[in-house]
Design a protein around this motif. Structure first.
Motif, mmCIF file in Angstrom:
data_model
loop_
_atom_site.group_PDB
_atom_site.id
_atom_site.type_symbol
_atom_site.label_atom_id
_atom_site.label_comp_id
_atom_site.label_asym_id
_atom_site.label_seq_id
_atom_site.Cartn_x
_atom_site.Cartn_y
_atom_site.Cartn_z
ATOM 1 N N TYR A 81 1.961 -1.700 -9.723
ATOM 2 C CA TYR A 81 2.084 -2.415 -7.972
ATOM 3 C C TYR A 81 0.916 -2.122 -7.328
ATOM 4 O O TYR A 81 0.657 -3.185 -6.586
ATOM 5 C CB TYR A 81 3.317 -1.374 -7.426
ATOM 6 C CG TYR A 81 4.931 -1.844 -7.932
ATOM 7 C CD1 TYR A 81 5.070 -2.663 -9.010
ATOM 8 C CD2 TYR A 81 5.571 -1.028 -7.306
ATOM 9 C CE1 TYR A 81 6.377 -2.758 -9.260
ATOM 10 C CE2 TYR A 81 6.996 -1.280 -7.880
ATOM 11 C CZ TYR A 81 7.265 -2.076 -8.556
ATOM 12 O OH TYR A 81 8.711 -2.488 -9.060
ATOM 13 N N VAL A 84 -1.489 -4.922 -8.183
ATOM 14 C CA VAL A 84 -1.117 -6.447 -7.570
ATOM 15 C C VAL A 84 -1.316 -6.482 -6.183
ATOM 16 O O VAL A 84 -1.766 -7.303 -5.547
ATOM 17 C CB VAL A 84 0.346 -6.723 -8.189
ATOM 18 C CG1 VAL A 84 0.961 -8.018 -7.334
ATOM 19 C CG2 VAL A 84 0.534 -6.636 -9.536
ATOM 20 N N LEU A 88 -3.391 -8.751 -4.096
ATOM 21 C CA LEU A 88 -2.853 -9.828 -3.027
ATOM 22 C C LEU A 88 -3.566 -9.466 -1.564
ATOM 23 O O LEU A 88 -3.983 -10.372 -0.918
ATOM 24 C CB LEU A 88 -1.417 -9.501 -2.797
ATOM 25 C CG LEU A 88 -0.394 -10.062 -3.944
ATOM 26 C CD1 LEU A 88 0.930 -9.539 -3.685
ATOM 27 C CD2 LEU A 88 -0.594 -11.545 -3.869
ATOM 28 N N TRP A 161 9.079 -7.261 -5.747
ATOM 29 C CA TRP A 161 8.262 -8.060 -5.066
ATOM 30 C C TRP A 161 8.414 -7.343 -3.807
ATOM 31 O O TRP A 161 7.197 -7.514 -3.041
ATOM 32 C CB TRP A 161 8.430 -9.734 -5.261
ATOM 33 C CG TRP A 161 8.002 -10.053 -6.408
ATOM 34 C CD1 TRP A 161 8.866 -10.418 -7.435
ATOM 35 C CD2 TRP A 161 6.667 -10.258 -6.882
ATOM 36 N NE1 TRP A 161 7.927 -10.930 -8.530
ATOM 37 C CE2 TRP A 161 6.393 -10.726 -8.214
ATOM 38 C CE3 TRP A 161 5.524 -10.064 -6.120
ATOM 39 C CZ2 TRP A 161 5.534 -10.927 -8.920
ATOM 40 C CZ3 TRP A 161 4.345 -10.173 -6.959
ATOM 41 C CH2 TRP A 161 4.312 -10.592 -8.093
ATOM 42 N N ILE A 164 5.977 -4.322 -3.370
ATOM 43 C CA ILE A 164 4.733 -4.927 -3.707
ATOM 44 C C ILE A 164 4.250 -5.659 -2.381
ATOM 45 O O ILE A 164 3.292 -5.448 -1.671
ATOM 46 C CB ILE A 164 4.392 -5.794 -5.080
ATOM 47 C CG1 ILE A 164 4.363 -5.109 -6.165
ATOM 48 C CG2 ILE A 164 2.786 -6.506 -4.755
ATOM 49 C CD1 ILE A 164 4.529 -6.058 -7.319
ATOM 50 N N THR A 168 1.271 -4.421 0.344
ATOM 51 C CA THR A 168 0.150 -5.298 0.692
ATOM 52 C C THR A 168 0.216 -5.203 2.319
ATOM 53 O O THR A 168 -0.957 -5.083 2.790
ATOM 54 C CB THR A 168 0.619 -6.563 0.240
ATOM 55 O OG1 THR A 168 0.772 -6.551 -1.270
ATOM 56 C CG2 THR A 168 -0.599 -7.646 0.466
#
Lengths: 291, 285
Positions: A81, A84, A88, A161, A164, A168
């Motif tokens: 996580y 990613v 991002l 998602w 994550i 982000t």
């Protein structure tokens, strides 16, 4: 006169040590020593009741093997996580930092202020707002559903998602600022020169901008990756039992289950992995780009 | 280099010109870049809009998650929940006290690091960065084991200790970044002119570094006010503002949370604007 000069020089020789001493003593007691107690806890055995366990130091490395075998999934998931989320952040922060550094003109400070502004709202409340935005009956889900971009679960909340995305969102600022600082330092004449020399836009980006922005990319990546990998709020608010991260495990073992040794072992492993990365980084690039 | 550039210019002159095409293409790329940047900015603000909007919501149940209807009721009674108000006051208290202490410790380190090189200054530099790069969950866990070991009850004092621990590094690094490149020989000048070390510090050194200290203090205050993870480990049954919010998530989220968050945002914005205007006036007028 000579005497005065000598004494003042002597004073300034010990002065820096006197000045850093209070902070070092403080951090020694409340930052370094805690890692010793953490290490000791990680090697201890628990006995007594579940509610008030007694810890005895026993060089019990079994806590480590137990932590690894039992929590392999959350460990791997956390690093996945965080990775990613870092990528991002980089992809999203780069255009924004670039525009602020080169295209914003007299609005530069205004946009920088706008970038920082959301972070005046408590982290928890911001994360909570995402719960509303990503809700099943919300407009984001219905819009994504219409264009057929929903993940296979058919929803956003409680998926990987969402977690994550939360990671982000919460740490992208730590990517934007160092990136902006390193882009800002680039002499625009270098870009003109590369353009004059018939370099294509992509080539200028690859050969001029990217290498010069590298300190910002690395500092930003580190500043996003570390809090992401240890976070448990995003997984807690936006995720489900399928998105448990190391932070959730450590938090639960320490504060709910009170299985201190296993939780301490996990914390220490996480710390050592990150410490290794940080020391490699500071060896190569120093500490200047980080703050 | 110059000859190569000259050659490039010569080739450029020989090239058939396509100025329009190139220009159009560049504008297109520029537009996309600006659009993406704008979208990212929108992404940053999306939750903020939601928070402000939902401070005017009239939630049906205990949770202020879904839009029901517009009302001014929440704003008319922002301190409806005494526990929330108390938690906020406690957080302000912790932020102020811990920042004051950390400011003294951190500023001294920053000055020592910037003013001169001394044996071990690189080691101290690297050491200071560690509290900033350690994951909060690990710092919290480590401090918890320390307090358990000492047999200290978790509460106000342990929260204060923890906050100072992570603020010192932040302050040292921020002040250091702001005062790098100052002319420290001014201190020598003051000493040479007969001012004592104390007088030199208060009349020369301090005024030079005050802007850096103010910036660091604001950052430290904000960090303390916002800290959840470390505080969560060392708080015992004491409830700070973020801890109240977290407990609310599990039980009931009143819209007053949004009202106070919006109010804090407004006050920060105001302070920021006043600060900017004051600086502009001071340097331009």
């Amino acid at each position: 006169m000579a005497e005065v000069a000598a004494s003042s020089r002597q004073r300034s020789k010990i002065a820096p040590y006197l000045m850093v001493l209070p902070a070092l003593v403080y951090l020694g007691v409340f930052f370094v020593v805690p890692f010793f107690t953490l290490a000791r806890t990680s090697l201890s055995e628990t006995s007594g009741s579940v509610f008030l366990p007694t810890l005895t130091f026993a060089w019990d490395f079994g806590n480590y093997t137990q932590a690894f075998s039992e929590y392999r999934e959350p460990i791997l998931r956390s690093f996945g996580y965080a990775f990613v989320a870092t990528v991002l952040c980089l992809l999203m922060a780069f255009p924004l930092a670039y525009v602020i550094a080169f295209k914003a003109g007299r609005y530069k400070n205004l946009i920088l202020g706008l970038v920082i502004l959301p972070f005046f709202v408590t982290f928890l409340i911001r994360t909570l707002a995402w719960k509303t935005i990503l809700a099943d009956e919300g407009w984001v889900v219905s819009a994504l559903g219409t264009v057929g971009l929903l993940p296979e679960e058919g929803r956003l909340l409680s998926t990987s998602w969402a977690v994550i995305g939360g990671l982000t969102y919460n740490w992208i600022i730590f990517m934007i600022l160092p990136l902006y600082v390193s882009l800002e330092k680039i002499d625009p004449r270098l870009l003109e020169a590369s353009k004059d020399l018939y370099s294509s836009a992509t080539r200028s980006f690859r050969k001029v901008i990217l290498p010069l922005a590298m300190p910002g990319v690395l500092a930003g990546s580190m500043l996003v990756f570390i809090p992401s990998v240890g976070d448990f709020i995003n997984a807690d608010y936006l995720g489900s039992t399928q998105t448990t991260m190391i932070g959730n495990v450590i938090q639960k073992q320490f504060l709910v289950v009170k299985d201190y040794p296993a939780a301490a072992a996990l914390s220490l492993v996480l710390m050592l992995i990150i410490l290794g990365g940080v020391l490699l980084y500071t060896r190569a690039l120093g500490t200047e780009d980080l703050v | 280099m110059t000859t190569q550039a000259g050659a490039a210019v010569a080739t450029a002159a020989a090239q058939p010109p396509h100025p329009k095409k190139v220009r159009a293409r560049r504008n297109w790329g520029d537009g996309v870049l600006r659009l993406v940047a704008g979208l990212v900015l929108l992404f940053l603000f999306l939750p903020i809009f939601v928070i402000i909007l939902f401070s005017f919501n009239k939630p049906l149940g205990k949770f202020n998650y879904a839009w029901q209807g517009f009302t001014f009721e929440n704003w008319a009674d922002p301190f409806k929940y005494p526990a929330l108000t108390d938690a906020l006051l406690l957080s302000l208290n912790v932020a102020a006290v811990s920042t004051a202490i950390a400011l003294v410790l951190g500023t001294l380190v920053a000055i020592a690091l910037v003013r001169q090189r001394w044996r071990g200054h690189r080691a101290v530099d690297t050491f200071l960065i560690l509290p900033l790069t350690a994951p909060e969950v690990v710092i919290g866990a480590a401090l918890l084991t320390l307090f358990l070991d000492f047999g200290w009850a978790a509460g106000y004092t342990t929260i204060l200790i923890a906050h100072i621990a992570f603020e010192v590094s932040f302050i040292a690094m921020t002040v250091r970044a702001r005062v790098r490149g100052f002319d420290w020989t001014l201190e020598d000048a003051s000493l040479d002119l007969g001012a004592g070390p104390a007088r030199t510090f208060f009349r020369v050194t301090l005024p030079l570094i005050v802007p850096g200290i103010v910036a660091a203090a604001m950052l430290s205050f904000a960090l303390s006010l916002d800290d959840f993870i470390i505080t969560y480990f060392v708080s015992g049954s004491t409830v700070t503002y973020p801890l109240y919010v977290n407990a609310a998530v599990k039980a009931a989220v009143p819209p007053q949370i949004n009202v106070l968050a919006t109010a804090i945002l407004g006050v920060s914005l105001l302070l920021l604007a006043v600060g900017t205007l004051w600086r502009r006036k001071r340097f331009e007028g």
